[in-house]
Design a protein around this motif. Sequence first.
Motif, PDB file in Angstrom:
ATOM      1  N   UNK A 172       0.860  -1.483   0.021  1.00  0.00           N
ATOM      2  CA  UNK A 172      -0.103  -0.004   0.074  1.00  0.00           C
ATOM      3  C   UNK A 172       0.919   1.124  -0.035  1.00  0.00           C
ATOM      4  N   UNK A 173       0.535   2.274  -0.694  1.00  0.00           N
ATOM      5  CA  UNK A 173       1.229   3.487  -0.918  1.00  0.00           C
ATOM      6  C   UNK A 173       0.738   4.460  -0.069  1.00  0.00           C
ATOM      7  N   UNK A 174      -0.341   4.132   0.703  1.00  0.00           N
ATOM      8  CA  UNK A 174      -1.020   5.227   1.669  1.00  0.00           C
ATOM      9  C   UNK A 174      -1.923   6.257   1.154  1.00  0.00           C
ATOM     10  N   UNK A 175      -1.539   6.937   0.254  1.00  0.00           N
ATOM     11  CA  UNK A 175      -2.257   7.928  -0.601  1.00  0.00           C
ATOM     12  C   UNK A 175      -3.227   7.508  -1.475  1.00  0.00           C
ATOM     13  N   UNK A 176      -4.393   7.976  -1.471  1.00  0.00           N
ATOM     14  CA  UNK A 176      -5.340   7.346  -2.388  1.00  0.00           C
ATOM     15  C   UNK A 176      -5.192   7.709  -3.842  1.00  0.00           C
ATOM     16  N   UNK A 177      -4.432   8.821  -4.081  1.00  0.00           N
ATOM     17  CA  UNK A 177      -3.961   9.191  -5.368  1.00  0.00           C
ATOM     18  C   UNK A 177      -2.908   7.895  -5.932  1.00  0.00           C
ATOM     19  N   UNK A 178      -2.015   7.892  -5.022  1.00  0.00           N
ATOM     20  CA  UNK A 178      -1.166   6.898  -5.373  1.00  0.00           C
ATOM     21  C   UNK A 178      -1.508   5.549  -5.683  1.00  0.00           C
ATOM     22  N   UNK A 179      -2.483   5.055  -4.832  1.00  0.00           N
ATOM     23  CA  UNK A 179      -3.210   3.789  -4.990  1.00  0.00           C
ATOM     24  C   UNK A 179      -3.953   3.858  -6.269  1.00  0.00           C
ATOM     25  N   UNK A 180      -4.525   4.744  -6.785  1.00  0.00           N
ATOM     26  CA  UNK A 180      -5.295   4.778  -7.996  1.00  0.00           C
ATOM     27  C   UNK A 180      -4.264   4.653  -9.158  1.00  0.00           C
ATOM     28  N   UNK A 181      -3.058   5.317  -9.092  1.00  0.00           N
ATOM     29  CA  UNK A 181      -2.075   5.206 -10.043  1.00  0.00           C
ATOM     30  C   UNK A 181      -1.657   4.039 -10.367  1.00  0.00           C
ATOM     31  N   UNK A 182      -1.159   3.149  -9.083  1.00  0.00           N
ATOM     32  CA  UNK A 182      -0.867   1.951  -9.301  1.00  0.00           C
ATOM     33  C   UNK A 182      -1.787   0.956  -9.853  1.00  0.00           C
ATOM     34  N   UNK A 183      -2.938   1.080  -9.503  1.00  0.00           N
ATOM     35  CA  UNK A 183      -3.940   0.012 -10.013  1.00  0.00           C
ATOM     36  C   UNK A 183      -4.209   0.342 -11.449  1.00  0.00           C
ATOM     37  N   UNK A 184      -4.012   1.625 -12.073  1.00  0.00           N
ATOM     38  CA  UNK A 184      -3.978   1.814 -13.428  1.00  0.00           C
ATOM     39  C   UNK A 184      -2.669   1.370 -14.152  1.00  0.00           C
ATOM     40  N   UNK A 185      -1.722   1.359 -13.507  1.00  0.00           N
ATOM     41  CA  UNK A 185      -0.283   0.919 -14.017  1.00  0.00           C
ATOM     42  C   UNK A 185      -0.653  -0.432 -14.276  1.00  0.00           C
ATOM     43  N   UNK A 186      -0.860  -1.340 -13.307  1.00  0.00           N
ATOM     44  CA  UNK A 186      -1.351  -2.660 -13.053  1.00  0.00           C
ATOM     45  C   UNK A 186      -2.240  -3.147 -14.305  1.00  0.00           C
ATOM     46  N   UNK A 187      -3.213  -2.408 -14.236  1.00  0.00           N
ATOM     47  CA  UNK A 187      -4.356  -2.631 -15.449  1.00  0.00           C
ATOM     48  C   UNK A 187      -3.678  -2.584 -16.740  1.00  0.00           C
ATOM     49  N   UNK A 188      -2.609  -1.493 -17.129  1.00  0.00           N
ATOM     50  CA  UNK A 188      -2.171  -1.387 -18.537  1.00  0.00           C
ATOM     51  C   UNK A 188      -1.028  -2.540 -18.566  1.00  0.00           C
ATOM     52  N   UNK A 189      -0.485  -2.898 -17.419  1.00  0.00           N
ATOM     53  CA  UNK A 189       0.745  -3.679 -17.955  1.00  0.00           C
ATOM     54  C   UNK A 189      -0.164  -5.269 -17.900  1.00  0.00           C
ATOM     55  N   UNK A 190      -1.101  -5.451 -17.269  1.00  0.00           N
ATOM     56  CA  UNK A 190      -1.782  -6.799 -17.562  1.00  0.00           C
ATOM     57  C   UNK A 190      -2.499  -6.887 -18.890  1.00  0.00           C
TER      58      UNK A 190
END
Length: 246
Positions: A172-190
Amino acid sequence: MASVASQLILHPVASRALKLLNTTLGRDKLYRAVQYFARFLAWFLLSREYKIEAARWNALKSHLALARKLLRLGKPLENLQAVLRALQTSGESGEQITTIGRHLGYFGYLTLDTLVWANAVKFFNLKPSTAEKVNKNANRFWFAGILFSITHSLLKAGRLANEIKKLQSSGSWGEKGAETDRDMKLQALRSAREATRYQFTLDMLDVWLPAANIGLVNFNDGILGLCGLITSLMALRQQWIAVSKN
């Protein structure tokens, strides 16, 4: 009755089919699917002694193969452009080299395939031995291009898997914006990994076509026809999705 006809003609699926067939790639993949289905069916009928019916499908296969060569005129230039773009971009050296090798292979294949077409339509006449040599070299380039594509898919899939694993283990990155950014990157990579696996499957089926043409394997027309039909439908599906987004 007129209302039913209007609904069928103006149906969204019919409109998408027209958009698909308005593209050269869409027509090529459709012709390819029919061509390899005809190859399989001709083999099937011939194996059951239906020689007249088999000859009809063999003729269709041959004419579609020739028509597709005409559709691909000019495509070698696209491969050269892809080579130049790959040279100008930075990234993983292995992926860059295999991308260049793939497009150079396809460039050689399509260029020689143009000579095969020109000879077939009597634009100029090659000696039978020369025509056979040109056709075999074209298939060697095709085979090399697919091998480079398979290697590229393996390298890219490995890199994407590592990037996904690294991103998932970051916690977890703590901040909501960072979490959203990580999820978007994961989705793009998948999504990229899914597309890479799809291409790998397509190439693993397609590679047997030039391999058989140059004598590396001894598969019958039934197996080769099914391989070509499956990969044609897979490529047609990709183009269908692409035109549906526009």
